[in-house]
Enzyme design. Structure first.
Site, PDB file in Angstrom:
ATOM      1  N   CYS A  33      32.688 100.056  50.439  1.00 30.24           N
ATOM      2  CA  CYS A  33      31.713 100.611  49.499  1.00 30.24           C
ATOM      3  C   CYS A  33      30.735 101.556  50.205  1.00 30.24           C
ATOM      4  CB  CYS A  33      30.969  99.454  48.843  1.00 30.24           C
ATOM      5  SG  CYS A  33      29.509  99.919  47.899  1.00 30.24           S
ATOM      6  N   CYS A  36      27.042 100.971  49.433  1.00 26.86           N
ATOM      7  CA  CYS A  36      26.519  99.772  50.102  1.00 26.86           C
ATOM      8  C   CYS A  36      25.921 100.134  51.459  1.00 26.86           C
ATOM      9  CB  CYS A  36      27.618  98.725  50.279  1.00 26.86           C
ATOM     10  SG  CYS A  36      28.240  98.053  48.718  1.00 26.86           S
TER      11      CYS A  36
END
Length: 111
Positions: A33, A36
């Protein structure tokens, strides 16, 4: 009190999150991700700034499907604020520093 972010798994979740005296910010993330990676420094900041009244843990979603399902995490990054085994607040998607701090202030100051 710890000033760092603690990594937890499904097996540790009850001990590290549900039975602690402090409110806990759970940061759900994934290694694949990109957003993230943008949130990680903010999560570390929150762990340091609120260390006297908040525990911060992070959980990678892929190896921990039980907790992800229980807290209905549908996208990452995701935040869940938990106190006394109850969900106080949640957020999904990237949020900036100001929004994260106001999210925490709002819920920590009301307790």
């Amino acid at each position: 009190m710890s000033k760092g972010v603690i990594t937890v798994t499904d097996a540790e979740f009850e001990t590290e999150v549900l039975t602690t005296d402090l409110p806990v910010l759970v940061y759900f993330w994934a290694s694949w991700c990109g957003p993230c990676r943008l949130m990680s420094p903010l999560i570390n900041l929150a762990a340091t700034k609120y260390s006297d009244r908040l525990k911060v843990v992070k959980m990678e979603i892929d190896p921990n499907p039980l907790t992800v399902k229980q807290y209905q995490v549908e996208g990452v990054p995701a935040l869940r604020l938990i106190k006394d085994n109850a969900l106080l607040a949640s957020s999904e998607g990237v949020i900036g520093k100001d929004k994260l701090l106001s999210f925490l202030d709002e819920h920590l100051n009301s307790n």
